[in-house]
Design an enzyme around this catalytic site. Structure first.
Site, short mmCIF file in Angstrom:
data_model
loop_
_atom_site.label_atom_id
_atom_site.label_comp_id
_atom_site.label_asym_id
_atom_site.label_seq_id
_atom_site.Cartn_x
_atom_site.Cartn_y
_atom_site.Cartn_z
N THR B 1 0.84 -1.20 0.00
CA THR B 1 0.00 0.00 0.00
C THR B 1 0.88 1.25 0.00
O THR B 1 1.92 1.27 0.65
CB THR B 1 -0.91 0.01 1.24
OG1 THR B 1 -1.65 -1.19 1.27
CG2 THR B 1 -1.86 1.21 1.22
N VAL B 30 -11.82 -6.68 -0.16
CA VAL B 30 -11.34 -5.31 -0.25
C VAL B 30 -10.92 -4.86 1.15
O VAL B 30 -11.61 -5.14 2.13
CB VAL B 30 -12.44 -4.37 -0.79
CG1 VAL B 30 -11.98 -2.92 -0.73
CG2 VAL B 30 -12.81 -4.75 -2.22
N GLY B 31 -9.79 -4.20 1.23
CA GLY B 31 -9.30 -3.72 2.52
C GLY B 31 -9.72 -2.30 2.82
O GLY B 31 -10.73 -1.81 2.29
N ASP B 32 -8.95 -1.62 3.64
CA ASP B 32 -9.35 -0.30 4.10
C ASP B 32 -9.01 0.83 3.14
O ASP B 32 -9.63 1.90 3.18
CB ASP B 32 -8.68 0.01 5.45
CG ASP B 32 -7.17 0.02 5.34
OD1 ASP B 32 -6.61 -0.95 4.81
OD2 ASP B 32 -6.55 1.01 5.76
N GLY B 53 -1.82 -1.18 6.28
CA GLY B 53 -1.79 -2.21 7.32
C GLY B 53 -2.83 -3.28 7.09
O GLY B 53 -3.30 -3.47 5.96
#
Lengths: 176, 134
Positions: B1, B30-32, B53
């Protein structure tokens, strides 16, 4: 306050003993390039939104970082990327998720923010919208990186074991 | 990221985040990063935040907005807000990662609870600085 740009290229188990000096130099060089690119815009009187796009675009284009070119592989062998941007002056925001053909996802996120009434678009729809807005589209092979591919192969082997999440060989337990 | 936060000469903040996500992710996970308030947030009245993270934890804790809200509604400074969320709340849940934050006064943080974070900053009339390790 003074014009300022701060960047990151990911966090994790990053230890000096695990990174060869030449690779460390390559990381630092790209971080510096990203800062230079964004700061040039700020110093010239440009907007903060343009500065963050410029910096992130540099990082997306370098396979060393897990974004854009060199993104990690999904379980199905794809590079599926996500990006977001937000303008603090008006709370406008845009994001894309699960895209596989947009060269620089951050630019697609900006298009969502500025050229649609929406905040988030995903998958094929996001890709169509980006294409309609003139954002660069590439073949998925553009994102391939051999190091990431080997990483994925290793993780897949580990994933077949019931103890995969406890194994520290890969130095990261955040696997799908 | 990867991510960036910036303050321009008009006093406007912005934040951006981009990621390839998690190796071997399934089912369209899907992440943040693309979730406004979790991995990315900017408000001139508080601060700009970009996170990196373990996405699931950053989503549950709404990390980016939590830092911004803390900055806006308390007397804590930016470093205290970022530390409170990343070094306490995220860690307490078992998550890891970091954030970069920046406010309109030009205060910024590069806060992480991992061994390292690729990062850097540059300010008017100052040299650029880049770092990797703690």
């Amino acid at each position: 306050g003074p014009i300022t740009l701060v960047i990151h290229g990911g966090a994790g188990t990053i230890l000096k003993e695990n990174i060869a000096p030449e690779k460390e130099a390559a990381y630092l060089k790209t971080l510096q390039a990203a800062l230079d690119s964004g700061f040039q815009i700020l110093a010239g009187g440009g907007r903060s939104v343009d500065a963050v796009i410029a910096a992130v675009t540099i990082l997306e284009n370098d396979p060393l970082f897990n974004a854009g070119r060199g993104s990690v592989f999904s379980e199905s062998g794809k590079n599926e990327m996500d990006a977001a941007i937000m303008d603090g002056s008006n709370l406008m925001a845009g994001s894309v998720a699960g895209v596989t053909t947009i060269k620089n996802p951050i630019q697609a996120a900006y298009a969502v923010m500025t050229k649609s009434e929406h905040v988030m678009m995903i998958g094929a729809g996001a890709e169509k919208f980006a294409n309609d807005q003139g954002v660069a589209i590439v073949d998925p092979s553009y994102f391939f990186d051999s190091t990431r591919y080997k990483q994925w192969q290793k993780v897949k082997l580990k994933a077949q074991s019931s103890t995969s999440l406890l194994d520290n060989v890969t130095r990261d337990k955040k696997f799908g | 990221t990867v991510g960036a936060v910036a303050l321009d000469r008009y006093g406007n903040l912005a934040a951006a985040t981009s990621t390839g996500g998690m190796t071997n992710k399934k089912y369209g996970r899907v992440g943040d990063a693309p979730i406004i308030g979790a991995g990315t947030y900017a408000d001139n009245e508080s601060c700009a935040v970009s996170a990196t993270g373990w996405g699931e934890y950053f989503i549950r804790l709404n990390v980016a907005h939590d830092i911004a809200a803390m900055k806006r509604y308390t007397n804590l400074n930016l470093q205290q807000c970022a530390d409170s969320v990343v070094l306490k709340k995220v860690l307490a849940l078992g998550g890891d990662g970091g954030v970069i934050t920046l406010d309109r006064a030009g205060n910024f943080t590069m806060t992480f609870n991992t061994a390292g974070m690729f990062r850097g900053y540059i300010r008017e009339k100052e040299e650029a600085h880049v770092f990797i390790y703690k």
